[in-house]
Write a protein that holds these residues in place. Structure first.
Motif, PDB file in Angstrom:
ATOM      1  N   GLN A  60       0.986  -1.244   0.005  1.00  0.00           N
ATOM      2  CA  GLN A  60       0.095   0.088   0.070  1.00  0.00           C
ATOM      3  C   GLN A  60       0.829   1.276   0.065  1.00  0.00           C
ATOM      4  N   GLU A  61       1.690   1.222   0.807  1.00  0.00           N
ATOM      5  CA  GLU A  61       2.870   2.467   0.890  1.00  0.00           C
ATOM      6  C   GLU A  61       3.436   2.505  -0.203  1.00  0.00           C
ATOM      7  N   GLY A  80       8.965  -7.361  -0.619  1.00  0.00           N
ATOM      8  CA  GLY A  80       8.302  -7.585   0.638  1.00  0.00           C
ATOM      9  C   GLY A  80       7.233  -8.977   0.359  1.00  0.00           C
ATOM     10  N   PRO A  81       6.936  -9.555   1.369  1.00  0.00           N
ATOM     11  CA  PRO A  81       6.038 -10.558   1.338  1.00  0.00           C
ATOM     12  C   PRO A  81       4.561 -10.114   0.813  1.00  0.00           C
ATOM     13  N   VAL A  82       4.142 -10.910  -0.124  1.00  0.00           N
ATOM     14  CA  VAL A  82       2.874 -10.790  -0.383  1.00  0.00           C
ATOM     15  C   VAL A  82       1.906 -11.661  -0.501  1.00  0.00           C
ATOM     16  N   THR A  87      -1.816  -9.559  -4.988  1.00  0.00           N
ATOM     17  CA  THR A  87      -1.054  -9.695  -5.959  1.00  0.00           C
ATOM     18  C   THR A  87      -1.195  -8.681  -7.248  1.00  0.00           C
ATOM     19  N   ARG A  88      -2.724  -8.417  -7.233  1.00  0.00           N
ATOM     20  CA  ARG A  88      -3.130  -7.411  -8.439  1.00  0.00           C
ATOM     21  C   ARG A  88      -2.460  -6.136  -8.354  1.00  0.00           C
ATOM     22  N   LEU A  89      -2.245  -5.424  -7.119  1.00  0.00           N
ATOM     23  CA  LEU A  89      -1.308  -4.218  -6.877  1.00  0.00           C
ATOM     24  C   LEU A  89      -0.034  -4.287  -7.377  1.00  0.00           C
ATOM     25  N   VAL A  90       0.706  -5.550  -7.104  1.00  0.00           N
ATOM     26  CA  VAL A  90       1.976  -5.710  -7.593  1.00  0.00           C
ATOM     27  C   VAL A  90       1.978  -5.977  -9.177  1.00  0.00           C
ATOM     28  N   ALA A  91       0.875  -6.603  -9.688  1.00  0.00           N
ATOM     29  CA  ALA A  91       1.293  -6.770 -11.283  1.00  0.00           C
ATOM     30  C   ALA A  91       0.908  -5.505 -11.945  1.00  0.00           C
ATOM     31  N   GLN A  92      -0.132  -4.496 -11.140  1.00  0.00           N
ATOM     32  CA  GLN A  92      -0.141  -3.385 -11.766  1.00  0.00           C
ATOM     33  C   GLN A  92       0.812  -2.154 -11.822  1.00  0.00           C
ATOM     34  N   HIS A  93       1.729  -2.288 -10.828  1.00  0.00           N
ATOM     35  CA  HIS A  93       2.699  -1.177 -10.520  1.00  0.00           C
ATOM     36  C   HIS A  93       3.942  -1.320 -10.397  1.00  0.00           C
ATOM     37  N   PHE A  94       4.183  -2.667 -10.273  1.00  0.00           N
ATOM     38  CA  PHE A  94       5.597  -2.663 -10.219  1.00  0.00           C
ATOM     39  C   PHE A  94       6.336  -3.324 -11.358  1.00  0.00           C
ATOM     40  N   ASP A  95       7.668  -3.196 -11.592  1.00  0.00           N
ATOM     41  CA  ASP A  95       8.560  -3.559 -12.727  1.00  0.00           C
ATOM     42  C   ASP A  95       9.208  -5.045 -12.209  1.00  0.00           C
ATOM     43  N   TRP A  96       9.474  -5.414 -11.151  1.00  0.00           N
ATOM     44  CA  TRP A  96       9.871  -6.701 -10.297  1.00  0.00           C
ATOM     45  C   TRP A  96       9.275  -7.098  -9.443  1.00  0.00           C
ATOM     46  N   MET A  97       9.254  -8.479  -9.167  1.00  0.00           N
ATOM     47  CA  MET A  97       8.688  -9.072  -7.860  1.00  0.00           C
ATOM     48  C   MET A  97       9.990  -9.936  -7.529  1.00  0.00           C
ATOM     49  N   HIS A  98      10.420  -9.661  -6.503  1.00  0.00           N
ATOM     50  CA  HIS A  98      11.539 -10.658  -5.689  1.00  0.00           C
ATOM     51  C   HIS A  98      10.972 -11.754  -5.102  1.00  0.00           C
ATOM     52  N   THR A  99       9.896 -11.737  -4.447  1.00  0.00           N
ATOM     53  CA  THR A  99       9.457 -12.764  -3.295  1.00  0.00           C
ATOM     54  C   THR A  99       8.632 -13.904  -3.657  1.00  0.00           C
ATOM     55  N   VAL A 100       8.547 -14.219  -5.181  1.00  0.00           N
ATOM     56  CA  VAL A 100       7.541 -15.200  -5.380  1.00  0.00           C
ATOM     57  C   VAL A 100       8.098 -16.657  -4.860  1.00  0.00           C
ATOM     58  N   ARG A 102       5.403 -19.337  -4.207  1.00  0.00           N
ATOM     59  CA  ARG A 102       4.667 -20.677  -4.752  1.00  0.00           C
ATOM     60  C   ARG A 102       3.988 -20.332  -6.233  1.00  0.00           C
ATOM     61  N   LEU A 103       3.592 -21.253  -6.726  1.00  0.00           N
ATOM     62  CA  LEU A 103       2.904 -21.060  -8.014  1.00  0.00           C
ATOM     63  C   LEU A 103       1.977 -20.060  -7.986  1.00  0.00           C
ATOM     64  N   LYS A 104       0.901 -20.587  -6.997  1.00  0.00           N
ATOM     65  CA  LYS A 104      -0.345 -19.737  -7.046  1.00  0.00           C
ATOM     66  C   LYS A 104      -0.102 -18.301  -7.061  1.00  0.00           C
ATOM     67  N   VAL A 105       0.893 -17.750  -6.381  1.00  0.00           N
ATOM     68  CA  VAL A 105       1.002 -16.314  -6.538  1.00  0.00           C
ATOM     69  C   VAL A 105       1.821 -15.765  -7.836  1.00  0.00           C
ATOM     70  N   ALA A 106       2.435 -16.711  -8.572  1.00  0.00           N
ATOM     71  CA  ALA A 106       2.943 -16.735  -9.821  1.00  0.00           C
ATOM     72  C   ALA A 106       2.003 -16.658 -10.850  1.00  0.00           C
ATOM     73  N   GLN A 107       1.048 -17.677 -10.661  1.00  0.00           N
ATOM     74  CA  GLN A 107       0.056 -17.490 -11.727  1.00  0.00           C
ATOM     75  C   GLN A 107      -0.974 -16.254 -11.729  1.00  0.00           C
ATOM     76  N   ARG A 108      -1.271 -15.973 -10.523  1.00  0.00           N
ATOM     77  CA  ARG A 108      -1.917 -14.558 -10.160  1.00  0.00           C
ATOM     78  C   ARG A 108      -1.333 -13.283 -10.769  1.00  0.00           C
ATOM     79  N   LEU A 109       0.000 -13.396 -10.685  1.00  0.00           N
ATOM     80  CA  LEU A 109       0.706 -12.042 -11.218  1.00  0.00           C
ATOM     81  C   LEU A 109       0.771 -12.159 -12.492  1.00  0.00           C
ATOM     82  N   SER A 110       0.705 -13.493 -13.294  1.00  0.00           N
ATOM     83  CA  SER A 110       0.682 -13.618 -14.560  1.00  0.00           C
ATOM     84  C   SER A 110      -0.574 -12.917 -15.171  1.00  0.00           C
TER      85      SER A 110
END
Ligand SMILES: *Cc1c(COP(=O)(O)O)cnc(C)c1O
Length: 232
Positions: A60-61, A80-82, A87-100, A102-110
């Motif tokens: 959020q910050e 940070g942990p997500v 995940t939607r906020l990460v997918a919409q606003h970031f260029d990189w995500m370092h803390t994947v 599990r597969l479920k988080v990766a699938q949602r980000l994609s």
């Protein structure tokens, strides 16, 4: 008074010295400035001093800051942990995500990566020193997860990330980072040496020299650039 620009220069000096000590090119290590808990003005100062890549932990910050700084050409890394409902906020606003981890988080980000943005760069977070309560995929499960993540159309698997338990002394720090480097090399080989699998995200203010000696390609530095953070 020491400015953010002065401190950035000091950290760049530490990186250059650590690279020289292990016979590496200074350009082989990227500095990620970790701006969590610091306001947009601190990020502007760092950008004015030449820094473009910034790391944030709290979604959020981070999103508020990213929106306020949209006039600058910055690259944003989520470190940070997500939870999977963020995940939607990460997918919409970031260029990189370092803390994947599990597969479920990766699938949602994609699935949630907006079509108009480039694919999201991701690293798998590895629990390299086996802390039972820690986040991160177990080293033995990294390859299987990497193979699955590489199938996801809107992600690019860039490498591995670790946050080891704090260790005292260069040799103890380096020993843990060497485990991560070996895992990174083995995984890269097993994947068929993809060119874009090029990132080993490890090392912070206290251990960046040891991380670079072991082969880190990206150090995440907060305190040495922006100063101490309030606890909690
Ligand atoms: C806060 C944080 C950093 C930066 O730590 P410093 O000790 O302030 O350099 C790096 N990586 C992660 C994952 C962090 O949460």
């Amino acid at each position: 008074m020491t400015t953010v620009g002065d401190k950035l220069q000091q950290v760049q000096g530490r990186i250059a010295a650590a690279c020289a000590a292990s016979g590496r090119e200074a350009a082989s290590v990227t500095l990620l400035a970790v701006s969590k808990t610091f306001g947009p003005q601190a990020v502007r100062e760092a950008h004015a001093a030449g820094q473009t890549a910034f790391g944030e932990n709290y979604i959020q910050e981070a999103v508020e800051k990213i929106v306020m700084l949209a006039d600058l050409p910055l690259q944003w890394h989520c470190i940070g942990p997500v939870q999977s409902n963020k995940t939607r906020l990460v997918a919409q606003h970031f260029d990189w995500m370092h803390t994947v981890d599990r597969l479920k988080v990766a699938q949602r980000l994609s699935e949630q990566r907006p079509a108009e943005l480039r694919p999201l760069n991701v690293c798998l977070q590895v629990n390299i020193d086996g802390g039972p309560a820690k986040s991160g995929v177990a080293p033995t499960e990294v390859l299987a997860l990497a193979q699955q993540v590489r199938q996801l159309p809107r992600l690019v698997l860039r490498g591995l990330m670790t946050i080891p338990e704090p260790a005292t002394g260069f040799e103890a720090q380096r020993a843990v980072h060497l485990l991560a480097k070996a895992l990174f090399d083995d995984t890269r080989l097993a994947l068929g040496e993809p060119e874009d699998f090029d990132t080993l995200s490890m090392g912070m203010t206290a251990d960046l020299e040891a991380a670079i000696a072991a082969g880190s390609t990206l150090v995440r530095v907060g305190t040495a650039i922006f100063g101490g953070r309030q606890a909690g």
